[in-house]
Design a protein around this motif. Structure first.
Motif, mmCIF file in Angstrom:
data_model
loop_
_atom_site.group_PDB
_atom_site.id
_atom_site.type_symbol
_atom_site.label_atom_id
_atom_site.label_comp_id
_atom_site.label_asym_id
_atom_site.label_seq_id
_atom_site.Cartn_x
_atom_site.Cartn_y
_atom_site.Cartn_z
ATOM 1 N N MET A 213 0.856 -1.182 0.000
ATOM 2 C CA MET A 213 0.000 0.000 0.000
ATOM 3 C C MET A 213 0.891 1.231 0.000
ATOM 4 O O MET A 213 1.762 1.382 0.851
ATOM 5 C CB MET A 213 -0.922 -0.010 1.223
ATOM 6 N N LEU A 214 0.671 2.120 -0.974
ATOM 7 C CA LEU A 214 1.576 3.241 -1.211
ATOM 8 C C LEU A 214 0.986 4.544 -0.686
ATOM 9 O O LEU A 214 -0.200 4.819 -0.867
ATOM 10 C CB LEU A 214 1.843 3.357 -2.707
ATOM 11 N N ALA A 215 1.830 5.359 -0.046
ATOM 12 C CA ALA A 215 1.427 6.696 0.396
ATOM 13 C C ALA A 215 2.520 7.678 -0.006
ATOM 14 O O ALA A 215 3.693 7.476 0.303
ATOM 15 C CB ALA A 215 1.206 6.735 1.902
ATOM 16 N N ASP A 216 2.135 8.731 -0.728
ATOM 17 C CA ASP A 216 3.085 9.760 -1.157
ATOM 18 C C ASP A 216 2.991 10.925 -0.182
ATOM 19 O O ASP A 216 1.933 11.521 -0.001
ATOM 20 C CB ASP A 216 2.727 10.218 -2.574
ATOM 21 N N SER A 217 4.118 11.245 0.467
ATOM 22 C CA SER A 217 4.086 12.247 1.528
ATOM 23 C C SER A 217 4.510 13.625 1.061
ATOM 24 O O SER A 217 4.152 14.621 1.668
ATOM 25 C CB SER A 217 5.018 11.818 2.673
ATOM 26 N N ARG A 218 5.313 13.715 0.022
ATOM 27 C CA ARG A 218 5.997 14.942 -0.359
ATOM 28 C C ARG A 218 6.903 15.391 0.785
ATOM 29 O O ARG A 218 6.739 14.972 1.920
ATOM 30 C CB ARG A 218 5.007 16.051 -0.733
ATOM 31 N N PRO A 219 7.849 16.276 0.533
ATOM 32 C CA PRO A 219 8.788 16.675 1.594
ATOM 33 C C PRO A 219 8.094 17.353 2.768
ATOM 34 O O PRO A 219 7.074 18.008 2.624
ATOM 35 C CB PRO A 219 9.725 17.651 0.866
ATOM 36 N N GLY A 220 8.656 17.186 3.968
ATOM 37 C CA GLY A 220 8.112 17.799 5.179
ATOM 38 C C GLY A 220 7.774 16.750 6.208
ATOM 39 O O GLY A 220 7.058 15.788 5.915
ATOM 40 N N GLU A 221 8.293 16.932 7.436
ATOM 41 C CA GLU A 221 8.111 15.915 8.471
ATOM 42 C C GLU A 221 6.645 15.663 8.764
ATOM 43 O O GLU A 221 6.220 14.521 8.952
ATOM 44 C CB GLU A 221 8.838 16.348 9.749
ATOM 45 N N ASN A 222 5.832 16.719 8.807
ATOM 46 C CA ASN A 222 4.415 16.528 9.109
ATOM 47 C C ASN A 222 3.714 15.721 8.023
ATOM 48 O O ASN A 222 2.858 14.878 8.317
ATOM 49 C CB ASN A 222 3.725 17.884 9.278
ATOM 50 N N ARG A 223 4.087 15.968 6.754
ATOM 51 C CA ARG A 223 3.474 15.222 5.659
ATOM 52 C C ARG A 223 3.860 13.749 5.733
ATOM 53 O O ARG A 223 3.052 12.865 5.453
ATOM 54 C CB ARG A 223 3.902 15.818 4.310
ATOM 55 N N ILE A 224 5.104 13.481 6.087
ATOM 56 C CA ILE A 224 5.554 12.089 6.217
ATOM 57 C C ILE A 224 4.813 11.408 7.354
ATOM 58 O O ILE A 224 4.385 10.266 7.245
ATOM 59 C CB ILE A 224 7.080 12.042 6.444
ATOM 60 N N LYS A 225 4.648 12.127 8.467
ATOM 61 C CA LYS A 225 3.928 11.572 9.619
ATOM 62 C C LYS A 225 2.470 11.285 9.245
ATOM 63 O O LYS A 225 1.922 10.240 9.610
ATOM 64 C CB LYS A 225 3.982 12.527 10.798
ATOM 65 N N GLU A 226 1.840 12.183 8.505
ATOM 66 C CA GLU A 226 0.454 11.982 8.093
ATOM 67 C C GLU A 226 0.327 10.740 7.205
ATOM 68 O O GLU A 226 -0.609 9.941 7.363
ATOM 69 C CB GLU A 226 -0.049 13.214 7.341
ATOM 70 N N ALA A 227 1.258 10.603 6.257
ATOM 71 C CA ALA A 227 1.223 9.441 5.364
ATOM 72 C C ALA A 227 1.421 8.148 6.151
ATOM 73 O O ALA A 227 0.736 7.148 5.919
ATOM 74 C CB ALA A 227 2.293 9.589 4.291
ATOM 75 N N THR A 228 2.365 8.172 7.099
ATOM 76 C CA THR A 228 2.629 6.987 7.917
ATOM 77 C C THR A 228 1.431 6.651 8.794
ATOM 78 O O THR A 228 1.019 5.484 8.897
ATOM 79 C CB THR A 228 3.874 7.217 8.798
ATOM 80 N N ASP A 229 0.859 7.657 9.436
ATOM 81 C CA ASP A 229 -0.321 7.438 10.283
ATOM 82 C C ASP A 229 -1.479 6.857 9.485
ATOM 83 O O ASP A 229 -2.231 6.000 9.977
ATOM 84 C CB ASP A 229 -0.751 8.746 10.949
#
Length: 337
Positions: free
Chosen positions: A98-114
């Protein structure tokens, strides 16, 4: 049976002349069933077109048979081979990615991971910039794929040897006689390691490093950084780009100055992506073997799922040179022209 209705496990049991519990056992461990009944159930599944419900399986088991993959830029071809390598290991075992694209930025990565964790994935591959705090809250086995700005202690890391690849690219151009070898680079993660390898190689050869840096690594970033480099150092005869997309931008910058590749300026990229392999571009590139990174990341996840107490692993995959038509020996008299 109504052909407009999705076949159920009970339909399979009726068709095969066995109990529903035996069909369930077949789906989990077919070798525990006699060959005669195994064949009957398999034939019934084929005839009815039955597909097990993933949701029902999840309710009955602690495993969803799914792996989450977080990337930070879907435009980067590196992720295509990474995903292909993961699926080469996981698909035969019944896992889905299952793929999630976060784009740069710690908050975006956290949102994608969550978001992936909310779907109850069994494990995660993070091909982005994770933080210590973020990884501390990922309760599933996690592997970081590719060099990152700061890989937290205790995390599994499977990466290309980007430092070695940067040196390989620079040494290839130096070996062709180029003495003004420029480098167009991104800022963090893999780009930083490739830049360090380039710098080490040119300095060891007694050549001055010429670096033009960008915050991104897209084709447009490559065009802008290469344009700046050529403006400041018009005697540049070779360019090493941090990835194949930036190399494509460098091509445009070279052409805009009335020069050609490789007659006037040699260009080498990185990743050996489908872009580099196209007959139109025919780009010399460092093959970072990202499919191997993906496959080894998947194997490491499976090992950690089986034994969560495993000590963290850090593994580097050695790159190779994919030689094509965009690099050539320094043309005699170029610097005097």
């Amino acid at each position: 049976m109504n052909n407009n209705r999705r076949p159920t496990l009970y339909d399979v049991a009726t068709q095969a002349g066995v109990s529903p519990s035996l069909v369930s056992l077949f789906l989990k461990d077919p070798e525990r069933i006699s060959e005669k009944r195994r064949n009957a159930v398999r034939d019934a599944i084929t005839e009815l077109g039955y597909r097990p419900s993933r949701a029902a399986t999840t309710l009955a088991s602690s495993s969803t048979k799914s792996i989450g993959l977080v990337i930070d830029d879907y435009r980067n071809p590196w992720f295509v081979d990474l995903l292909r390598g993961m699926e080469s290991v996981l698909s035969n075992l019944g896992y889905q990615v299952m793929l999630a694209d976060s784009r740069p930025g710690e908050n975006r990565i956290k949102e994608a991971t969550d978001g992936l964790l909310a779907m109850h994935v069994d494990a995660l591959v993070i091909a982005a910039e994770p933080s210590e705090a973020m990884l501390a809250k990922t309760w599933v086995p996690t592997v970081v794929a590719g060099w990152r700005k700061g890989v937290p202690k205790g995390a599994d890391l499977i990466s290309n040897d980007d430092d070695g690849g940067g040196s390989m690219a620079a040494n290839h151009l130096l070996g062709l006689g180029h003495v003004r070898v420029g480098h167009v680079s991104g800022s963090d993660g893999a780009s930083a390691h490739r830049r360090a390898g380039y710098r080490r190689a040119v300095e060891a050869a007694g050549v001055e490093p010429v670096i033009s840096e960008s915050t991104g690594t897209s084709e447009e970033d490559g065009y802008e950084t290469a344009s700046r480099l050529l403006e400041r150092h018009p005697d540049t005869t070779a360019i090493f780009a941090a990835n194949d997309s930036m190399a494509l931008g460098a091509f445009a910058a070279i052409k805009a100055r009335g020069l050609s590749v490789p007659a006037d300026v040699s260009v080498i990229g990185y990743d050996n992506s489908p872009l580099a392999k196209s007959r139109f571009l025919d780009l010399t590139s460092i093959d970072n073997r990202s499919d191997v990174v993906g496959a080894d990341s998947a194997r490491r996840l499976l090992a950690r799922i089986a034994d969560p107490t495993l000590a963290p692993e850090r593994k580097l995959i050695e790159p190779t040179l994919a030689l094509r038509g965009t690099t050539a020996p320094l043309r005699q008299g170029w610097l005097l022209a």
